[in-house]
Design a protein around this motif. Sequence first.
Motif, short mmCIF file in Angstrom:
data_model
loop_
_atom_site.label_atom_id
_atom_site.label_comp_id
_atom_site.label_asym_id
_atom_site.label_seq_id
_atom_site.Cartn_x
_atom_site.Cartn_y
_atom_site.Cartn_z
N ARG A 17 26.88 -51.17 -51.55
CA ARG A 17 25.78 -51.32 -50.59
C ARG A 17 24.65 -50.38 -50.97
N LEU A 18 23.41 -50.82 -50.71
CA LEU A 18 22.22 -49.98 -50.93
C LEU A 18 21.43 -49.89 -49.64
N GLY A 19 20.72 -48.78 -49.45
CA GLY A 19 19.93 -48.61 -48.24
C GLY A 19 18.97 -47.45 -48.33
N LEU A 20 18.33 -47.13 -47.20
CA LEU A 20 17.36 -46.05 -47.09
C LEU A 20 17.57 -45.29 -45.79
N ILE A 21 17.21 -44.01 -45.82
CA ILE A 21 17.13 -43.20 -44.60
C ILE A 21 15.78 -42.51 -44.63
N GLY A 22 15.11 -42.49 -43.51
CA GLY A 22 13.88 -41.73 -43.36
C GLY A 22 14.05 -40.82 -42.16
N LEU A 41 13.01 -38.70 -47.22
CA LEU A 41 13.34 -40.08 -47.56
C LEU A 41 14.54 -40.02 -48.50
N VAL A 42 15.55 -40.86 -48.23
CA VAL A 42 16.79 -40.84 -49.00
C VAL A 42 17.15 -42.25 -49.42
N GLY A 43 17.42 -42.43 -50.72
CA GLY A 43 17.96 -43.69 -51.24
C GLY A 43 19.48 -43.61 -51.21
N LEU A 44 20.12 -44.64 -50.69
CA LEU A 44 21.57 -44.64 -50.48
C LEU A 44 22.28 -45.65 -51.37
N ALA A 45 23.45 -45.28 -51.83
CA ALA A 45 24.35 -46.21 -52.52
C ALA A 45 25.76 -45.86 -52.08
N SER A 46 26.56 -46.88 -51.80
CA SER A 46 27.95 -46.62 -51.40
C SER A 46 28.87 -47.64 -52.04
N LEU A 47 30.12 -47.22 -52.19
CA LEU A 47 31.15 -48.08 -52.75
C LEU A 47 32.38 -47.98 -51.85
N ASP A 48 32.74 -49.09 -51.20
CA ASP A 48 33.98 -49.17 -50.42
C ASP A 48 35.07 -49.58 -51.39
N PHE A 49 35.84 -48.59 -51.89
CA PHE A 49 36.78 -48.87 -52.97
C PHE A 49 38.22 -49.07 -52.51
N ALA A 50 38.52 -48.76 -51.26
CA ALA A 50 39.86 -48.97 -50.69
C ALA A 50 39.71 -49.05 -49.18
N PRO A 51 40.68 -49.62 -48.49
CA PRO A 51 40.58 -49.65 -47.03
C PRO A 51 40.41 -48.23 -46.47
N TRP A 53 38.22 -45.98 -47.16
CA TRP A 53 37.67 -44.99 -48.09
C TRP A 53 36.34 -45.47 -48.66
N THR A 54 35.35 -44.56 -48.70
CA THR A 54 34.04 -44.88 -49.24
C THR A 54 33.52 -43.71 -50.06
N LEU A 55 32.88 -44.02 -51.20
CA LEU A 55 32.22 -43.04 -52.04
C LEU A 55 30.71 -43.26 -51.89
N TYR A 56 29.97 -42.18 -51.61
CA TYR A 56 28.52 -42.25 -51.39
C TYR A 56 27.77 -41.45 -52.46
N THR A 57 26.61 -41.98 -52.87
CA THR A 57 25.68 -41.25 -53.73
C THR A 57 24.30 -41.41 -53.11
N ASN A 58 23.63 -40.29 -52.84
CA ASN A 58 22.31 -40.33 -52.23
C ASN A 58 21.32 -39.55 -53.08
N LEU A 59 20.14 -40.11 -53.29
CA LEU A 59 19.03 -39.41 -53.95
C LEU A 59 17.98 -39.15 -52.87
N SER A 60 17.54 -37.89 -52.74
CA SER A 60 16.65 -37.55 -51.64
C SER A 60 15.40 -36.84 -52.11
N THR A 61 14.36 -36.95 -51.29
CA THR A 61 13.16 -36.16 -51.47
C THR A 61 12.69 -35.75 -50.08
N ALA A 62 12.27 -34.50 -49.94
CA ALA A 62 11.80 -33.98 -48.65
C ALA A 62 10.57 -33.12 -48.88
N ARG A 63 9.67 -33.12 -47.91
CA ARG A 63 8.46 -32.28 -47.97
C ARG A 63 8.45 -31.37 -46.75
#
Length: 143
Positions: A17-22, A41-51, A53-63
């Motif tokens: 899954r992909l998404g955004l957080i502001g 602002l954060v770009g989101l990526a997640s992987l539901d790899f088992a019931p 369980w989820t692995l998340y990777t987020n790239l962020s920028t803040a001012r």
Amino acid sequence: KWVPSQARWDSALGEVRLGLIGGMFWARAPGERWKSDSAALVGLASLDFAPSWTLYTNLSTARHLDSGQQVNGLRMALAWQPVERALLFVEGLRNSDSGNVRNAGLRLWAIPEVLGLDLVSSRSARGGLSFSVGFGWYGIALP
């Protein structure tokens, strides 16, 4: 948090899954009033790899609004959700303005996938252990 239903794919490893957080953050010094502190602002990526369980990777920028300083970061997290109303997680965070931060926490869902309360323990590479409580509004549904 916005994760459009069209931004989901099945892969050999699980659902991606992909998404955004502001967000906006407010702070106050003792004896002063609350004021806006930073925007992120954060770009989101997640992987539901088992019931459960989820692995998340987020790239962020803040001012930081007062100084104009821009901070970029990478966060990776592993989450386990044994029941609908509780989520346990561990995560690592690296920012361009500081050392590594390691967190462990519990999210209690007031409304599953919509309103959550976080209890988090953090340890930074610069030393020190801190505890925080946060309240988040997740899963905004937009057309």
